[in-house]
Design a protein around this motif. Structure first.
Motif, PDB file in Angstrom:
ATOM      1  N   VAL A   5     -27.455   8.589  43.612  1.00 26.08           N
ATOM      2  CA  VAL A   5     -27.683   6.833  43.686  1.00 26.08           C
ATOM      3  C   VAL A   5     -26.154   6.219  42.870  1.00 26.08           C
ATOM      4  CG1 VAL A   5     -27.807   4.711  41.839  1.00 26.08           C
ATOM      5  CG2 VAL A   5     -29.131   6.542  43.008  1.00 26.08           C
ATOM      6  N   LEU A   6     -24.938   6.952  42.641  1.00 20.07           N
ATOM      7  CA  LEU A   6     -23.843   6.981  42.346  1.00 20.07           C
ATOM      8  C   LEU A   6     -23.266   7.421  42.548  1.00 20.07           C
ATOM      9  CD1 LEU A   6     -24.431   8.659  38.020  1.00 20.07           C
ATOM     10  CD2 LEU A   6     -23.916   5.797  38.986  1.00 20.07           C
ATOM     11  N   ALA A   7     -23.027   8.443  43.826  1.00 19.39           N
ATOM     12  CA  ALA A   7     -22.641   8.730  44.849  1.00 19.39           C
ATOM     13  C   ALA A   7     -22.118   7.242  45.968  1.00 19.39           C
ATOM     14  CB  ALA A   7     -22.440  10.325  45.828  1.00 19.39           C
ATOM     15  N   GLN A   8     -23.551   6.959  46.463  1.00 26.26           N
ATOM     16  CA  GLN A   8     -23.894   5.603  47.182  1.00 26.26           C
ATOM     17  C   GLN A   8     -22.674   4.255  46.856  1.00 26.26           C
ATOM     18  OE1 GLN A   8     -27.471   4.603  47.484  1.00 26.26           O
ATOM     19  NE2 GLN A   8     -26.950   4.020  49.569  1.00 26.26           N
ATOM     20  N   ALA A   9     -22.678   4.223  45.215  1.00 23.16           N
ATOM     21  CA  ALA A   9     -22.245   3.507  44.365  1.00 23.16           C
ATOM     22  C   ALA A   9     -21.081   3.512  45.088  1.00 23.16           C
ATOM     23  CB  ALA A   9     -22.657   2.771  43.301  1.00 23.16           C
ATOM     24  N   THR A  10     -20.026   5.003  44.646  1.00 19.94           N
ATOM     25  CA  THR A  10     -18.379   4.457  44.627  1.00 19.94           C
ATOM     26  C   THR A  10     -18.036   6.120  45.992  1.00 19.94           C
ATOM     27  OG1 THR A  10     -19.296   7.348  43.979  1.00 19.94           O
ATOM     28  CG2 THR A  10     -19.027   5.690  42.060  1.00 19.94           C
ATOM     29  N   GLY A  11     -19.039   5.675  47.015  1.00 17.69           N
ATOM     30  CA  GLY A  11     -18.318   5.779  48.165  1.00 17.69           C
ATOM     31  C   GLY A  11     -17.631   7.689  47.797  1.00 17.69           C
ATOM     32  N   VAL A  12     -17.909   8.030  47.188  1.00 18.63           N
ATOM     33  CA  VAL A  12     -17.134   9.801  46.841  1.00 18.63           C
ATOM     34  C   VAL A  12     -17.947  10.736  48.030  1.00 18.63           C
ATOM     35  CG1 VAL A  12     -18.761  10.147  45.172  1.00 18.63           C
ATOM     36  CG2 VAL A  12     -16.327  11.338  45.392  1.00 18.63           C
TER      37      VAL A  12
ATOM     38  N   ASP B 121      -9.294  11.031  46.821  1.00 18.08           N
ATOM     39  CA  ASP B 121      -9.599  11.828  47.464  1.00 18.08           C
ATOM     40  C   ASP B 121      -9.772  13.186  47.791  1.00 18.08           C
ATOM     41  OD1 ASP B 121     -10.936  11.956  50.753  1.00 18.08           O
ATOM     42  OD2 ASP B 121      -8.690  12.679  51.108  1.00 18.08           O
ATOM     43  N   LEU B 122     -10.840  13.496  46.858  1.00 23.08           N
ATOM     44  CA  LEU B 122     -11.575  14.880  46.219  1.00 23.08           C
ATOM     45  C   LEU B 122     -12.610  14.569  46.094  1.00 23.08           C
ATOM     46  CD1 LEU B 122      -8.596  15.159  43.398  1.00 23.08           C
ATOM     47  CD2 LEU B 122      -9.009  17.030  45.048  1.00 23.08           C
ATOM     48  N   PRO B 123     -12.784  15.754  46.961  1.00 23.10           N
ATOM     49  CA  PRO B 123     -14.854  16.827  47.094  1.00 23.10           C
ATOM     50  C   PRO B 123     -14.671  16.858  45.062  1.00 23.10           C
ATOM     51  CG  PRO B 123     -13.520  17.053  48.927  1.00 23.10           C
ATOM     52  CD  PRO B 123     -12.324  16.458  48.072  1.00 23.10           C
ATOM     53  N   LEU B 124     -16.142  16.095  45.090  1.00 22.63           N
ATOM     54  CA  LEU B 124     -17.071  16.432  43.682  1.00 22.63           C
ATOM     55  C   LEU B 124     -18.057  17.170  43.802  1.00 22.63           C
ATOM     56  CD1 LEU B 124     -16.703  13.847  40.759  1.00 22.63           C
ATOM     57  CD2 LEU B 124     -18.422  15.407  41.077  1.00 22.63           C
ATOM     58  N   ALA B 125     -17.448  18.767  43.472  1.00 18.44           N
ATOM     59  CA  ALA B 125     -19.126  19.266  43.552  1.00 18.44           C
ATOM     60  C   ALA B 125     -19.623  19.167  42.135  1.00 18.44           C
ATOM     61  CB  ALA B 125     -18.535  21.027  43.916  1.00 18.44           C
TER      62      ALA B 125
ATOM     63  N   GLN C 298     -15.688   7.381  40.416  1.00 18.57           N
ATOM     64  CA  GLN C 298     -14.255   6.616  41.158  1.00 18.57           C
ATOM     65  C   GLN C 298     -12.976   7.801  40.631  1.00 18.57           C
ATOM     66  OE1 GLN C 298     -14.820   4.358  38.058  1.00 18.57           O
ATOM     67  NE2 GLN C 298     -16.028   2.400  39.069  1.00 18.57           N
ATOM     68  N   ALA C 299     -12.751   7.988  40.635  1.00 18.22           N
ATOM     69  CA  ALA C 299     -11.444   9.028  40.859  1.00 18.22           C
ATOM     70  C   ALA C 299     -11.327   9.530  41.625  1.00 18.22           C
ATOM     71  CB  ALA C 299     -11.359   9.586  38.797  1.00 18.22           C
ATOM     72  N   ALA C 300     -11.875  10.488  41.699  1.00 14.91           N
ATOM     73  CA  ALA C 300     -11.643  11.381  42.905  1.00 14.91           C
ATOM     74  C   ALA C 300     -11.669  11.048  43.824  1.00 14.91           C
ATOM     75  CB  ALA C 300     -13.806  12.527  42.263  1.00 14.91           C
ATOM     76  N   GLN C 301     -13.577   9.929  44.121  1.00 18.52           N
ATOM     77  CA  GLN C 301     -12.529   8.782  45.392  1.00 18.52           C
ATOM     78  C   GLN C 301     -11.700   8.406  45.554  1.00 18.52           C
ATOM     79  OE1 GLN C 301     -14.032   8.490  48.175  1.00 18.52           O
ATOM     80  NE2 GLN C 301     -13.355   6.481  49.162  1.00 18.52           N
ATOM     81  N   ALA C 302     -10.421   7.837  44.802  1.00 25.96           N
ATOM     82  CA  ALA C 302      -9.506   7.052  44.710  1.00 25.96           C
ATOM     83  C   ALA C 302      -8.107   8.238  45.352  1.00 25.96           C
ATOM     84  CB  ALA C 302      -9.437   6.700  43.170  1.00 25.96           C
TER      85      ALA C 302
ATOM     86  N   THR D 267     -19.715   8.989  32.814  1.00 30.12           N
ATOM     87  CA  THR D 267     -18.551  10.586  32.693  1.00 30.12           C
ATOM     88  C   THR D 267     -18.621  10.612  34.118  1.00 30.12           C
ATOM     89  OG1 THR D 267     -18.889  10.760  30.050  1.00 30.12           O
ATOM     90  CG2 THR D 267     -17.791  12.539  32.806  1.00 30.12           C
ATOM     91  N   MET D 268     -20.231  11.323  34.726  1.00 29.83           N
ATOM     92  CA  MET D 268     -20.211  11.029  36.792  1.00 29.83           C
ATOM     93  C   MET D 268     -19.353   9.652  37.370  1.00 29.83           C
ATOM     94  SD  MET D 268     -20.837  12.754  38.383  1.00 29.83           S
ATOM     95  CE  MET D 268     -21.383  14.601  38.068  1.00 29.83           C
ATOM     96  N   TYR D 269     -20.292   8.816  36.846  1.00 30.18           N
ATOM     97  CA  TYR D 269     -19.987   7.809  37.464  1.00 30.18           C
ATOM     98  C   TYR D 269     -18.461   7.453  37.610  1.00 30.18           C
ATOM     99  CZ  TYR D 269     -19.419   2.170  39.169  1.00 30.18           C
ATOM    100  OH  TYR D 269     -19.461   1.798  39.546  1.00 30.18           O
TER     101      TYR D 269
END
Length: 430
Positions: free
Chosen positions: A216-223, A170-174, A164-168, A158-160
């Motif tokens: 690790v997930l943030a690095q993979a998604t660029g969010v 352009d929303l910060p995910l806190a 991905q969706a937040a990055q697409a 779910t977080m991954y």
């Protein structure tokens, strides 16, 4: 009608310098010396003039729990503390988890707030579970970021997908980082104090384990991944390592975690209960070190008002959270600046420029010609000791009531309008 602020020491572009401000039409028209005359003159002789403070982590409780706080009372408390921009968390009822609900919440904020309110939406429907919100839709409706604060996202998948969706969009995910399987029914930090009080403890790994996963997930998604209320030395080390590896991560720390640790928890005083809990002395030292070296980007209060009944005397059943908007600046000024641990410019940067820049809050956190005149005037020499009668928040749940502090807010201005002024403030020349 024009207003001129004279004789103050102004925090400008990261530096303290003498300057006058000319304000008209809700904006700063000029900064400098020997500015044109104005109908109203505010004499800030011997005072600090700062951009309005920015807090990206505030619970306003409305709708759903207005007995604890309302948009009006929470934002008046913000003004009392010198904050002119706050980020409103989405753990209200109903949660802002659809574009329509986000829009409705923003309309309510605009109608009732005394300061600027940036609105979070949730990551998942209802703020818990695994069904993602419409990221593009809630962004279009006005959300500035997403979070499930109060609950960690328990499922990695779910977080991954959320990242991905937040990055697409352009929303910060806190993220509120907390692995529920590692809580073990705890109420305060696992350690000697918990054992002494006979209260079940929460190990620090409940935070750092989920944080490691998320980085690790943030690095993979660029969010843009933001870590809420960091509390452990292990978390600081993980964030430092992630930043060095190029992960787009920012982080905040709360005033109470910088000033208190678990060995100071008073028996049956559940105002010392918050989530994450107060940690050990080594953790507190690591948090300050993380601020000083840039690992942690900003300070945010996690203002969490509750009723007296919510807190109660039992640590296990009491609600988590303390208020913070009104005490934050004098608490930090007294315990960090006056003790020589940080400089005033560092503290102001963490409370103004850094949160605004990190979240793209255009117009917040700085004073400049053409910007909204959002500011606060502090008397750094004036003692302040809060009593329960002094708070504008409905929440009285703070251990800092009665503490001798220094650095009183005298005036807060939002878009050129005075939204708070201390009764004893003698600032007006005309």
């Amino acid at each position: 009608m024009a207003t001129k602020i004279i004789n103050g020491t102004v925090f400008l572009a990261g530096e303290l310098q003498p300057a006058e401000l000319l304000i008209e039409g809700g904006k700063v028209q000029a900064l400098g010396t020997n500015l044109p005359a104005a109908e109203v003159v505010i004499d800030a002789q011997g005072k600090l003039v700062t951009p309005g403070l920015v807090d990206v982590h505030v619970h306003l409780r409305e709708p759903g729990e207005s007995q604890k706080e309302t948009i009006a009372t929470g934002t008046l408390a913000a003004a009392h503390g010198g904050f002119t921009t706050v980020g409103a968390m989405p753990n209200v009822v109903p949660a802002p988890d659809t574009p329509a609900r986000v829009a409705t919440q923003i309309q309510a904020n605009q109608a009732q707030a005394k300061v600027h309110v940036a609105q979070y939406a949730t990551i998942t429907t209802g703020r818990t579970g695994d069904q993602l919100v419409d990221m593009a839709g809630i962004k279009a409706a006005g959300a500035f970021a997403v979070t499930n604060d109060g609950s960690g996202v328990q499922t990695a998948g779910t977080m991954y997908q959320a990242m991905q969706a937040a990055q697409a969009a352009d929303l910060p995910l806190a993220a509120h980082v907390e692995d529920d399987s590692l809580l073990f029914g705890g109420a305060i930090n696992a350690g000697q104090r918990a054992a002494t009080l006979g209260v079940p403890g929460i190990p620090g790994v409940a935070e750092s384990a989920q944080l490691a996963r998320d980085l690790v997930l943030a690095q993979a998604t660029g969010v843009h991944y933001h870590v809420c209320h960091v509390s452990t030395k292990e978390s600081v080390a993980l964030i430092r390592q992630a930043k060095a590896a190029g992960v787009h991560v920012t982080a905040e720390v709360s005033p109470h975690h910088l000033v208190l640790c678990d060995d100071e928890i008073e028996a049956e005083n559940t105002n010392y209960k918050m989530n994450p809990p107060l940690r050990g002395q080594a953790d507190r030292a690591a948090l300050l070190a993380g601020l000083l070296d840039g690992t942690i980007d900003m300070i945010a209060t996690d203002h969490a008002p509750h009723t007296l009944a919510d807190k109660g005397p039992d640590f296990v059943t009491a609600a988590n959270g303390i208020t913070g908007l009104e005490t934050a600046f004098p608490l930090l000024y007294t315990h960090l600046v006056l003790t020589g641990k940080v400089t005033l410019t560092q503290l102001l940067t963490w409370l103004t420029l850094k949160p605004a820049q990190s979240f793209g809050l255009t117009g917040a956190g700085r004073l400049a010609p053409g910007q909204l005149a959002d500011l606060a005037i502090f008397d750094l020499h004036q003692p302040v000791t809060f009593t329960e009668q002094d708070y504008y928040s409905k929440g009285l749940n703070t251990p800092f009531t009665g503490w001798p502090l220094q650095g009183k807010n005298l005036l807060t201005m939002v878009a050129g309008e005075v939204v708070y002024q201390a009764k004893e403030a003698q600032l007006w020349n005309a």
